[in-house]
Design a protein around this motif. Sequence first.
Motif, PDB file in Angstrom:
ATOM      1  N   PRO A   1       1.057  -1.057   0.600  1.00  0.00           N
ATOM      2  CA  PRO A   1      -0.139  -0.157  -0.429  1.00  0.00           C
ATOM      3  C   PRO A   1       0.556   1.856  -0.316  1.00  0.00           C
ATOM      4  CG  PRO A   1       0.286  -1.053   1.961  1.00  0.00           C
ATOM      5  CD  PRO A   1       0.654  -2.005   1.457  1.00  0.00           C
ATOM      6  N   VAL A   2       0.255   1.948  -0.693  1.00  0.00           N
ATOM      7  CA  VAL A   2       0.897   3.642  -1.014  1.00  0.00           C
ATOM      8  C   VAL A   2       0.368   4.762  -1.080  1.00  0.00           C
ATOM      9  CG1 VAL A   2       2.250   4.778  -2.377  1.00  0.00           C
ATOM     10  CG2 VAL A   2       3.174   3.276  -1.743  1.00  0.00           C
ATOM     11  N   GLY A   3       0.214   5.227   0.163  1.00  0.00           N
ATOM     12  CA  GLY A   3      -0.797   7.049  -0.113  1.00  0.00           C
ATOM     13  C   GLY A   3      -2.715   6.406  -0.814  1.00  0.00           C
ATOM     14  N   GLY A   4      -3.115   5.505  -0.567  1.00  0.00           N
ATOM     15  CA  GLY A   4      -4.161   4.773  -0.206  1.00  0.00           C
ATOM     16  C   GLY A   4      -4.227   4.509  -1.604  1.00  0.00           C
ATOM     17  N   HIS A   5      -4.028   3.596  -2.413  1.00  0.00           N
ATOM     18  CA  HIS A   5      -3.708   2.741  -3.487  1.00  0.00           C
ATOM     19  C   HIS A   5      -2.873   1.927  -3.081  1.00  0.00           C
ATOM     20  CE1 HIS A   5      -4.850   5.952  -6.158  1.00  0.00           C
ATOM     21  NE2 HIS A   5      -3.959   6.941  -5.035  1.00  0.00           N
ATOM     22  N   ILE A   6      -2.556   0.333  -3.788  1.00  0.00           N
ATOM     23  CA  ILE A   6      -2.667  -0.685  -4.172  1.00  0.00           C
ATOM     24  C   ILE A   6      -0.991  -0.670  -4.876  1.00  0.00           C
ATOM     25  CG2 ILE A   6      -2.079  -2.858  -3.498  1.00  0.00           C
ATOM     26  CD1 ILE A   6      -3.491  -2.213  -1.188  1.00  0.00           C
ATOM     27  N   VAL A   7      -0.182  -1.046  -4.838  1.00  0.00           N
ATOM     28  CA  VAL A   7       1.237  -1.071  -6.319  1.00  0.00           C
ATOM     29  C   VAL A   7       1.774  -2.453  -5.331  1.00  0.00           C
ATOM     30  CG1 VAL A   7       3.534  -0.096  -6.632  1.00  0.00           C
ATOM     31  CG2 VAL A   7       2.143   1.246  -5.448  1.00  0.00           C
ATOM     32  N   TYR A   8       1.484  -3.088  -7.543  1.00  0.00           N
ATOM     33  CA  TYR A   8       2.066  -3.991  -7.634  1.00  0.00           C
ATOM     34  C   TYR A   8       3.288  -3.675  -8.626  1.00  0.00           C
ATOM     35  CZ  TYR A   8       3.094  -8.204 -10.324  1.00  0.00           C
ATOM     36  OH  TYR A   8       3.468  -9.189 -11.511  1.00  0.00           O
ATOM     37  N   LEU A   9       4.321  -4.216  -7.828  1.00  0.00           N
ATOM     38  CA  LEU A   9       6.221  -3.763  -8.609  1.00  0.00           C
ATOM     39  C   LEU A   9       6.834  -4.730  -8.719  1.00  0.00           C
ATOM     40  CD1 LEU A   9       8.386  -1.804  -8.771  1.00  0.00           C
ATOM     41  CD2 LEU A   9       9.055  -2.327  -6.468  1.00  0.00           C
ATOM     42  N   THR A  10       7.160  -5.615  -9.687  1.00  0.00           N
ATOM     43  CA  THR A  10       7.823  -6.218 -10.815  1.00  0.00           C
ATOM     44  C   THR A  10       8.893  -6.078 -12.092  1.00  0.00           C
ATOM     45  OG1 THR A  10       7.597  -8.535 -11.781  1.00  0.00           O
ATOM     46  CG2 THR A  10       6.072  -6.959 -12.055  1.00  0.00           C
ATOM     47  N   HIS A  11       9.899  -6.800 -12.505  1.00  0.00           N
ATOM     48  CA  HIS A  11      10.762  -6.030 -13.342  1.00  0.00           C
ATOM     49  C   HIS A  11      10.125  -6.152 -14.997  1.00  0.00           C
ATOM     50  CE1 HIS A  11      14.351  -5.453 -15.241  1.00  0.00           C
ATOM     51  NE2 HIS A  11      14.896  -6.040 -15.736  1.00  0.00           N
ATOM     52  N   GLY A  12       9.920  -7.308 -14.529  1.00  0.00           N
ATOM     53  CA  GLY A  12       8.671  -7.048 -15.638  1.00  0.00           C
ATOM     54  C   GLY A  12       9.496  -8.270 -17.504  1.00  0.00           C
ATOM     55  N   HIS A  13      10.146  -9.020 -16.911  1.00  0.00           N
ATOM     56  CA  HIS A  13      10.443  -9.694 -17.940  1.00  0.00           C
ATOM     57  C   HIS A  13       9.595 -12.106 -17.803  1.00  0.00           C
ATOM     58  CE1 HIS A  13      12.633 -10.656 -14.251  1.00  0.00           C
ATOM     59  NE2 HIS A  13      12.772 -11.970 -15.031  1.00  0.00           N
ATOM     60  N   ARG A  14       8.659 -11.694 -16.162  1.00  0.00           N
ATOM     61  CA  ARG A  14       8.113 -12.974 -15.792  1.00  0.00           C
ATOM     62  C   ARG A  14       6.365 -13.009 -16.807  1.00  0.00           C
ATOM     63  NH1 ARG A  14      12.227 -16.000 -13.379  1.00  0.00           N
ATOM     64  NH2 ARG A  14      13.246 -15.381 -11.951  1.00  0.00           N
ATOM     65  N   VAL A  15       6.700 -11.392 -16.748  1.00  0.00           N
ATOM     66  CA  VAL A  15       5.352 -11.294 -17.443  1.00  0.00           C
ATOM     67  C   VAL A  15       5.203 -10.939 -18.751  1.00  0.00           C
ATOM     68  CG1 VAL A  15       3.379 -11.083 -14.959  1.00  0.00           C
ATOM     69  CG2 VAL A  15       4.901  -8.843 -16.636  1.00  0.00           C
ATOM     70  N   GLY A  16       6.292 -11.043 -20.057  1.00  0.00           N
ATOM     71  CA  GLY A  16       6.565 -10.632 -20.417  1.00  0.00           C
ATOM     72  C   GLY A  16       5.936  -9.727 -21.502  1.00  0.00           C
ATOM     73  N   VAL A  17       6.826  -8.338 -20.563  1.00  0.00           N
ATOM     74  CA  VAL A  17       6.211  -6.940 -20.923  1.00  0.00           C
ATOM     75  C   VAL A  17       6.880  -6.267 -22.160  1.00  0.00           C
ATOM     76  CG1 VAL A  17       5.644  -6.254 -18.897  1.00  0.00           C
ATOM     77  CG2 VAL A  17       8.145  -5.868 -19.465  1.00  0.00           C
ATOM     78  N   HIS A  18       8.004  -7.424 -22.539  1.00  0.00           N
ATOM     79  CA  HIS A  18       8.003  -6.608 -24.557  1.00  0.00           C
ATOM     80  C   HIS A  18       7.126  -6.729 -25.275  1.00  0.00           C
ATOM     81  CE1 HIS A  18      12.181  -5.899 -24.127  1.00  0.00           C
ATOM     82  NE2 HIS A  18      12.312  -6.290 -23.489  1.00  0.00           N
ATOM     83  N   GLY A  19       5.748  -8.267 -24.927  1.00  0.00           N
ATOM     84  CA  GLY A  19       5.078  -8.220 -26.149  1.00  0.00           C
ATOM     85  C   GLY A  19       3.633  -7.015 -25.267  1.00  0.00           C
ATOM     86  N   GLY A  20       3.752  -6.161 -24.206  1.00  0.00           N
ATOM     87  CA  GLY A  20       2.496  -5.668 -23.816  1.00  0.00           C
ATOM     88  C   GLY A  20       2.326  -5.605 -22.780  1.00  0.00           C
ATOM     89  N   THR A  21       1.620  -5.276 -22.127  1.00  0.00           N
ATOM     90  CA  THR A  21       1.615  -5.293 -20.456  1.00  0.00           C
ATOM     91  C   THR A  21      -0.215  -5.927 -19.537  1.00  0.00           C
ATOM     92  OG1 THR A  21       0.267  -2.450 -20.547  1.00  0.00           O
ATOM     93  CG2 THR A  21       2.841  -3.083 -20.032  1.00  0.00           C
ATOM     94  N   HIS A  22      -0.639  -6.713 -20.657  1.00  0.00           N
ATOM     95  CA  HIS A  22      -1.953  -6.720 -20.221  1.00  0.00           C
ATOM     96  C   HIS A  22      -1.543  -8.479 -19.361  1.00  0.00           C
ATOM     97  CE1 HIS A  22      -5.780  -7.985 -20.903  1.00  0.00           C
ATOM     98  NE2 HIS A  22      -5.731  -9.293 -21.400  1.00  0.00           N
ATOM     99  N   ARG A  23      -0.688  -8.940 -19.417  1.00  0.00           N
ATOM    100  CA  ARG A  23      -0.037  -9.947 -18.716  1.00  0.00           C
ATOM    101  C   ARG A  23       0.266  -9.647 -16.955  1.00  0.00           C
ATOM    102  NH1 ARG A  23       4.227 -13.728 -20.303  1.00  0.00           N
ATOM    103  NH2 ARG A  23       3.875 -15.062 -18.769  1.00  0.00           N
ATOM    104  N   LEU A  24       0.563  -7.991 -16.888  1.00  0.00           N
ATOM    105  CA  LEU A  24       1.471  -7.344 -16.243  1.00  0.00           C
ATOM    106  C   LEU A  24      -0.074  -6.908 -15.188  1.00  0.00           C
ATOM    107  CD1 LEU A  24       4.088  -5.523 -14.512  1.00  0.00           C
ATOM    108  CD2 LEU A  24       2.927  -3.311 -16.352  1.00  0.00           C
ATOM    109  N   THR A  25      -0.873  -5.875 -16.161  1.00  0.00           N
ATOM    110  CA  THR A  25      -2.160  -5.744 -15.831  1.00  0.00           C
ATOM    111  C   THR A  25      -3.345  -6.384 -15.028  1.00  0.00           C
ATOM    112  OG1 THR A  25      -3.777  -4.950 -17.465  1.00  0.00           O
ATOM    113  CG2 THR A  25      -2.234  -3.564 -17.065  1.00  0.00           C
TER     114      THR A  25
END
Length: 166
Positions: A71-95
């Motif tokens: 939690p941060v300032g009334g929000h919930i933050v998900y933090l990851t580097h991105g390589h395990r959720v395939g961010v080079h192909g887009g951010t759909h799996r991340l979200t």
Amino acid sequence: MKILIVSDSHGHHDLVRKAIGQEAPIDMLIHAGDVEGDLEMILGKKRDYEIRAVAGNMDWSDKLEDELCFPVGGHIVYLTHGHRVGVHGGTHRLTDRARHLGADIAIYGHTHVPDHGTENEVLVINPGSIAKPRQQGWKKTYAVMTIDRAGKVDVQFKNLPGRSFF
């Protein structure tokens, strides 16, 4: 609340310290992976801000998790580097992962390209790389996220002066 977001520093710890110096005072430092070192040792224990960091594909320390949700300032933050959720192909799996964990903000790195927008009702932020940028213009970038008392989020991208490391 003022949060400095960096990623992909790849052992250039002076650049992490330089970004902190440019933005001080900060309430939190978020590093989205590929630190290539121990942030606690790099930044020292005497500081007046929190640190949240995850392991990237170039981090071999067992001190960092692959992902964090906090939690941060009334929000919930998900933090990851991105390589395990395939961010080079887009951010759909991340979200999708962020929503599954109850987060409304997703922060990632890995691509070395700044990114900011909303997808799947999740605010997505990639600060780019402060050492090895890949976007047009090759600017070393980081992000500053501010959250006001009402929970409104503002994200700004900033540059570090100097040459990039290729």
